[in-house]
Design a protein around this motif. Sequence first.
Motif, PDB file in Angstrom:
ATOM      1  N   ASP A  80       0.829  -1.216   0.000  1.00 47.66           N
ATOM      2  CA  ASP A  80       0.000   0.000   0.000  1.00 47.66           C
ATOM      3  C   ASP A  80       0.856   1.256   0.000  1.00 47.66           C
ATOM      4  OD1 ASP A  80      -2.321  -1.484  -0.074  1.00 47.66           O
ATOM      5  OD2 ASP A  80      -2.655  -1.402   2.100  1.00 47.66           O
ATOM      6  N   LEU A  81       1.971   1.225   0.707  1.00 46.84           N
ATOM      7  CA  LEU A  81       2.872   2.383   0.711  1.00 46.84           C
ATOM      8  C   LEU A  81       3.442   2.619  -0.684  1.00 46.84           C
ATOM      9  CD1 LEU A  81       4.805   1.931   4.075  1.00 46.84           C
ATOM     10  CD2 LEU A  81       3.262   3.796   3.477  1.00 46.84           C
ATOM     11  N   VAL A  82       3.863   1.552  -1.343  1.00 43.59           N
ATOM     12  CA  VAL A  82       4.394   1.688  -2.705  1.00 43.59           C
ATOM     13  C   VAL A  82       3.315   2.242  -3.624  1.00 43.59           C
ATOM     14  CG1 VAL A  82       5.263   0.406  -4.702  1.00 43.59           C
ATOM     15  CG2 VAL A  82       6.167  -0.071  -2.420  1.00 43.59           C
ATOM     16  N   ARG A  83       2.100   1.723  -3.502  1.00 40.52           N
ATOM     17  CA  ARG A  83       0.992   2.230  -4.328  1.00 40.52           C
ATOM     18  C   ARG A  83       0.741   3.714  -4.073  1.00 40.52           C
ATOM     19  NH1 ARG A  83      -1.494  -2.692  -2.603  1.00 40.52           N
ATOM     20  NH2 ARG A  83      -1.174  -4.208  -4.237  1.00 40.52           N
ATOM     21  N   SER A  84       0.882   4.140  -2.822  1.00 42.91           N
ATOM     22  CA  SER A  84       0.623   5.551  -2.520  1.00 42.91           C
ATOM     23  C   SER A  84       1.637   6.460  -3.212  1.00 42.91           C
ATOM     24  CB  SER A  84       0.617   5.789  -1.014  1.00 42.91           C
ATOM     25  OG  SER A  84       1.916   5.745  -0.472  1.00 42.91           O
ATOM     26  N   TYR A  85       2.847   5.941  -3.473  1.00 51.08           N
ATOM     27  CA  TYR A  85       3.848   6.719  -4.202  1.00 51.08           C
ATOM     28  C   TYR A  85       3.579   6.696  -5.697  1.00 51.08           C
ATOM     29  CZ  TYR A  85       6.923   7.357  -0.193  1.00 51.08           C
ATOM     30  OH  TYR A  85       7.450   7.737   1.012  1.00 51.08           O
ATOM     31  N   GLY A  87       0.595   6.339  -7.267  1.00 51.46           N
ATOM     32  CA  GLY A  87      -0.768   6.670  -7.663  1.00 51.46           C
ATOM     33  C   GLY A  87      -0.900   7.909  -8.518  1.00 51.46           C
ATOM     34  N   GLY A  88       0.057   8.806  -8.466  1.00 56.53           N
ATOM     35  CA  GLY A  88      -0.033  10.012  -9.271  1.00 56.53           C
ATOM     36  C   GLY A  88      -0.986  11.055  -8.702  1.00 56.53           C
ATOM     37  N   ARG A  89      -1.562  10.782  -7.553  1.00 60.11           N
ATOM     38  CA  ARG A  89      -2.444  11.762  -6.918  1.00 60.11           C
ATOM     39  C   ARG A  89      -2.000  11.927  -5.466  1.00 60.11           C
ATOM     40  NH1 ARG A  89      -5.013   6.961  -7.688  1.00 60.11           N
ATOM     41  NH2 ARG A  89      -5.874   5.961  -5.858  1.00 60.11           N
ATOM     42  N   VAL A  90      -2.534  12.916  -4.823  1.00 59.03           N
ATOM     43  CA  VAL A  90      -2.172  13.180  -3.439  1.00 59.03           C
ATOM     44  C   VAL A  90      -2.670  12.026  -2.568  1.00 59.03           C
ATOM     45  CG1 VAL A  90      -2.478  14.745  -1.496  1.00 59.03           C
ATOM     46  CG2 VAL A  90      -2.251  15.664  -3.810  1.00 59.03           C
ATOM     47  N   SER A  91      -1.793  11.513  -1.746  1.00 52.33           N
ATOM     48  CA  SER A  91      -2.127  10.369  -0.904  1.00 52.33           C
ATOM     49  C   SER A  91      -2.462  10.826   0.511  1.00 52.33           C
ATOM     50  CB  SER A  91      -0.942   9.400  -0.861  1.00 52.33           C
ATOM     51  OG  SER A  91      -1.185   8.374   0.051  1.00 52.33           O
ATOM     52  N   VAL A  92      -3.412  10.143   1.113  1.00 52.19           N
ATOM     53  CA  VAL A  92      -3.766  10.428   2.504  1.00 52.19           C
ATOM     54  C   VAL A  92      -2.989   9.514   3.451  1.00 52.19           C
ATOM     55  CG1 VAL A  92      -6.080  11.240   1.940  1.00 52.19           C
ATOM     56  CG2 VAL A  92      -5.725   8.828   2.480  1.00 52.19           C
ATOM     57  N   VAL A  93      -2.176   8.628   2.902  1.00 48.82           N
ATOM     58  CA  VAL A  93      -1.448   7.665   3.722  1.00 48.82           C
ATOM     59  C   VAL A  93      -0.557   8.353   4.761  1.00 48.82           C
ATOM     60  CG1 VAL A  93       0.267   5.794   3.671  1.00 48.82           C
ATOM     61  CG2 VAL A  93      -1.598   5.841   2.006  1.00 48.82           C
ATOM     62  N   PRO A  94       0.239   9.365   4.408  1.00 45.45           N
ATOM     63  CA  PRO A  94       1.089   9.977   5.432  1.00 45.45           C
ATOM     64  C   PRO A  94       0.295  10.553   6.606  1.00 45.45           C
ATOM     65  CG  PRO A  94       1.784  10.688   3.250  1.00 45.45           C
ATOM     66  CD  PRO A  94       0.495   9.940   3.082  1.00 45.45           C
ATOM     67  N   GLN A  95      -0.792  11.242   6.298  1.00 50.23           N
ATOM     68  CA  GLN A  95      -1.600  11.813   7.380  1.00 50.23           C
ATOM     69  C   GLN A  95      -2.248  10.711   8.212  1.00 50.23           C
ATOM     70  OE1 GLN A  95      -1.963  12.699   4.143  1.00 50.23           O
ATOM     71  NE2 GLN A  95      -1.361  14.851   4.061  1.00 50.23           N
ATOM     72  N   PHE A  96      -2.685   9.645   7.561  1.00 49.31           N
ATOM     73  CA  PHE A  96      -3.303   8.529   8.276  1.00 49.31           C
ATOM     74  C   PHE A  96      -2.296   7.868   9.209  1.00 49.31           C
ATOM     75  CE2 PHE A  96      -4.027   3.950   8.560  1.00 49.31           C
ATOM     76  CZ  PHE A  96      -5.239   3.949   9.225  1.00 49.31           C
ATOM     77  N   LEU A  97      -1.088   7.597   8.708  1.00 53.70           N
ATOM     78  CA  LEU A  97      -0.071   6.963   9.534  1.00 53.70           C
ATOM     79  C   LEU A  97       0.308   7.846  10.722  1.00 53.70           C
ATOM     80  CD1 LEU A  97       2.260   5.390   6.821  1.00 53.70           C
ATOM     81  CD2 LEU A  97       0.695   4.196   8.359  1.00 53.70           C
ATOM     82  N   GLN A  98       0.479   9.127  10.471  1.00 54.49           N
ATOM     83  CA  GLN A  98       0.836  10.040  11.557  1.00 54.49           C
ATOM     84  C   GLN A  98      -0.265  10.084  12.611  1.00 54.49           C
ATOM     85  OE1 GLN A  98       1.836  14.013  10.340  1.00 54.49           O
ATOM     86  NE2 GLN A  98       2.415  14.629  12.391  1.00 54.49           N
ATOM     87  N   ALA A  99      -1.516  10.204  12.188  1.00 50.44           N
ATOM     88  CA  ALA A  99      -2.629  10.235  13.133  1.00 50.44           C
ATOM     89  C   ALA A  99      -2.744   8.921  13.898  1.00 50.44           C
ATOM     90  CB  ALA A  99      -3.935  10.535  12.394  1.00 50.44           C
ATOM     91  N   SER A 100      -2.498   7.806  13.229  1.00 49.50           N
ATOM     92  CA  SER A 100      -2.576   6.493  13.888  1.00 49.50           C
ATOM     93  C   SER A 100      -1.521   6.368  14.975  1.00 49.50           C
ATOM     94  CB  SER A 100      -2.398   5.374  12.869  1.00 49.50           C
ATOM     95  OG  SER A 100      -3.438   5.390  11.932  1.00 49.50           O
ATOM     96  N   PHE A 101      -0.287   6.763  14.668  1.00 52.84           N
ATOM     97  CA  PHE A 101       0.774   6.671  15.668  1.00 52.84           C
ATOM     98  C   PHE A 101       0.553   7.651  16.816  1.00 52.84           C
ATOM     99  CE2 PHE A 101       3.135   4.350  12.378  1.00 52.84           C
ATOM    100  CZ  PHE A 101       3.571   3.286  13.145  1.00 52.84           C
ATOM    101  N   GLU A 102       0.045   8.840  16.523  1.00 48.56           N
ATOM    102  CA  GLU A 102      -0.270   9.787  17.596  1.00 48.56           C
ATOM    103  C   GLU A 102      -1.350   9.217  18.506  1.00 48.56           C
ATOM    104  OE1 GLU A 102      -1.236  13.519  15.738  1.00 48.56           O
ATOM    105  OE2 GLU A 102       0.844  13.862  15.134  1.00 48.56           O
TER     106      GLU A 102
END
Length: 184
Positions: A80-85, A87-102
């Motif tokens: 999923d991380l590779v796909r997020s890179y 995808g060619g569009r803005v990914s919500v993965v970084p914000q999701f991961l940061q919020a999850s760890f917080e």
Amino acid sequence: MTDKPAPLLIKRYASRRLYNTETSDYVTLEDISGFIRDGREVQIVDLKTGDDLTRQYLLQIIAEHESRGESVLPVDVLNDLVRSYMGGRVSVVPQFLQASFEMLRDGQSKVVENMSAINPMTKMPGFEAMQAQQKAFMKAMTGGMPTPWSGAATSAPEASDGSEDLDAIKKQLAELQEKLSKMS
């Protein structure tokens, strides 16, 4: 103003050696990994260009741990991380991961606060050694994120006073577990 201490500055020389500016000595990736496990933030910059290389080195540390069999990230998550890179569009993965760890760190600190108050095991001989083992386990499970968690290995006893607080903690813990299981 922020209450976070300034990150430990590591300078990378042209020879690719890493220099700890606080102790004036050279360090390895394993040393940097240790600083992070101990709760220190680091910043790695190229001495000549001033470019911030922190992300590159943190990814390298993760890759080395994963290659040694210390797998924390399931293959599905890596895909999923590779796909997020790609995808060619803005990914919500970084914000999701940061919020999850917080959320994970916040939930752990709340559990610690409440467990300390209601856990009779804190007076048991050898409890501190058990806490140290659990803290090391949590560091391994959370990839070395700083965490104040040092609670007991047993489940919380039922309390007649403050049962609402205990129920709220159990609910939060269940929600965290559910969200983490969805990530795997």
